[in-house]
Design a protein around this motif. Structure first.
Motif, PDB file in Angstrom:
ATOM      1  N   LYS A   1      -7.926  33.339 -21.150  1.00 46.98           N
ATOM      2  CA  LYS A   1      -8.476  32.422 -20.140  1.00 46.98           C
ATOM      3  C   LYS A   1      -8.637  30.994 -20.640  1.00 46.98           C
ATOM      4  O   LYS A   1      -8.593  30.045 -19.848  1.00 46.98           O
ATOM      5  CB  LYS A   1      -9.843  32.938 -19.666  1.00 46.98           C
ATOM      6  CG  LYS A   1      -9.835  34.327 -19.052  1.00 46.98           C
ATOM      7  CD  LYS A   1      -9.069  34.376 -17.753  1.00 46.98           C
ATOM      8  CE  LYS A   1      -9.163  35.757 -17.109  1.00 46.98           C
ATOM      9  NZ  LYS A   1      -8.342  35.853 -15.872  1.00 46.98           N
ATOM     10  N   ALA A   2      -8.861  30.811 -21.931  1.00 47.89           N
ATOM     11  CA  ALA A   2      -9.142  29.477 -22.457  1.00 47.89           C
ATOM     12  C   ALA A   2      -7.869  28.632 -22.538  1.00 47.89           C
ATOM     13  O   ALA A   2      -6.749  29.137 -22.446  1.00 47.89           O
ATOM     14  CB  ALA A   2      -9.791  29.587 -23.831  1.00 47.89           C
ATOM     15  N   VAL A   3      -8.069  27.327 -22.728  1.00 46.87           N
ATOM     16  CA  VAL A   3      -6.960  26.377 -22.796  1.00 46.87           C
ATOM     17  C   VAL A   3      -6.736  25.961 -24.248  1.00 46.87           C
ATOM     18  O   VAL A   3      -7.642  25.425 -24.904  1.00 46.87           O
ATOM     19  CB  VAL A   3      -7.249  25.134 -21.941  1.00 46.87           C
ATOM     20  CG1 VAL A   3      -6.101  24.133 -22.045  1.00 46.87           C
ATOM     21  CG2 VAL A   3      -7.482  25.536 -20.482  1.00 46.87           C
ATOM     22  N   PHE A   4      -5.544  26.202 -24.753  1.00 44.51           N
ATOM     23  CA  PHE A   4      -5.177  25.773 -26.104  1.00 44.51           C
ATOM     24  C   PHE A   4      -4.693  24.319 -26.069  1.00 44.51           C
ATOM     25  O   PHE A   4      -4.202  23.852 -25.042  1.00 44.51           O
ATOM     26  CB  PHE A   4      -4.059  26.663 -26.659  1.00 44.51           C
ATOM     27  CG  PHE A   4      -4.523  27.987 -27.181  1.00 44.51           C
ATOM     28  CD1 PHE A   4      -4.827  28.158 -28.525  1.00 44.51           C
ATOM     29  CD2 PHE A   4      -4.657  29.079 -26.329  1.00 44.51           C
ATOM     30  CE1 PHE A   4      -5.247  29.380 -29.012  1.00 44.51           C
ATOM     31  CE2 PHE A   4      -5.081  30.314 -26.808  1.00 44.51           C
ATOM     32  CZ  PHE A   4      -5.378  30.460 -28.156  1.00 44.51           C
ATOM     33  N   PRO A   5      -4.797  23.617 -27.211  1.00 42.57           N
ATOM     34  CA  PRO A   5      -4.348  22.220 -27.237  1.00 42.57           C
ATOM     35  C   PRO A   5      -2.834  22.071 -27.317  1.00 42.57           C
ATOM     36  O   PRO A   5      -2.313  20.965 -27.179  1.00 42.57           O
ATOM     37  CB  PRO A   5      -5.019  21.668 -28.503  1.00 42.57           C
ATOM     38  CG  PRO A   5      -5.160  22.861 -29.393  1.00 42.57           C
ATOM     39  CD  PRO A   5      -5.438  24.008 -28.475  1.00 42.57           C
TER      40      PRO A   5
END
Length: 218
Positions: free
Chosen positions: A68-72
């Motif tokens: 679910k999280a956003v990677f750089p």
């Protein structure tokens, strides 16, 4: 399941294919929102703030937060470390688009030297599942430090007792989990967590949401 110290097993052996199938709904949905009073969106935000292009996740669950999280970056390098082969399989399948590496290992015993070094290390919902006092279980931070790149960040969350705000049902459920060995957090407090982190890192941040401590250290 690979053989690791018996005393460490109650906190992770409970996770089977059957329990993992309902984990997101039961733990990340119901328990986080209604019992621990820290909705999972806060933990997703924690991940999005601290994830890097080269990440190690310890105690991987179902892989929900990495999913679910956003990677750089579009294609981060991800290593999953867990003693439970079924958790590793479930998490790796969920984030297969990133082609993660899996390592079956117990975080409380010295880590494989070949593990490598990482810019970020996630410890989400790990400490409260480990046996012993906060002093005893945070030995994993000593195993971790050689694998943390200069300037790297350790982050995660854990469910606390002490003066952490807990409803009657939260106290009751924690007591049941502690009696079964699923949790081992009877003496875990914000102060003991902060002391363990400050002993090893220069910058430490802790935010309490409900009875959950969201932390980062570098």
């Amino acid at each position: 399941m690979e053989q690791f110290p018996e005393a460490h097993k109650p906190g992770y052996a409970v996770y089977s294919r059957k329990s993992l199938a309902i984990y997101d709904a039961l733990v990340l949905g119901l328990s986080n929102s209604l019992i621990w009073r820290c909705a999972s969106k806060h933990l997703v935000d924690l991940y999005s703030r601290h994830l890097t292009a080269d990440h190690l996740d310890i105690g991987v669950g179902t892989g929900y937060f990495l999913d679910k999280a956003v990677f750089p970056v579009a294609q981060p390098k991800i290593t999953l470390l867990d003693p439970n082969a079924e958790c590793l399989e479930a998490a790796a399948a969920r984030i297969s688009r990133y082609q993660p590496r899996t390592v079956q290992a117990d975080a409380l015993i010295p880590w494989p030297e070949t593990l490598g070094r990482f810019q970020s290390v996630g410890l989400n919902y790990v400490f409260h599942c480990l046996p012993g006092t906060m002093t005893e279980k945070t030995v994993l931070l000593d195993h971790l430090k050689p694998h943390l790149a200069p300037g790297g960040t350790v982050f995660g969350s854990t469910i606390l007792q002490g003066d952490a705000p807990r409803s009657w049902i939260a106290r009751k459920l924690m007591a049941v989990y502690n009696s079964k060995g699923v949790f081992s957090n009877e003496d875990d407090t914000r102060d003991t967590l902060e002391a363990a982190l400050a002993l090893r890192f220069e910058e430490v941040r802790i935010e309490m949401i409900g009875c959950v401590a969201l932390f980062s250290a570098r």
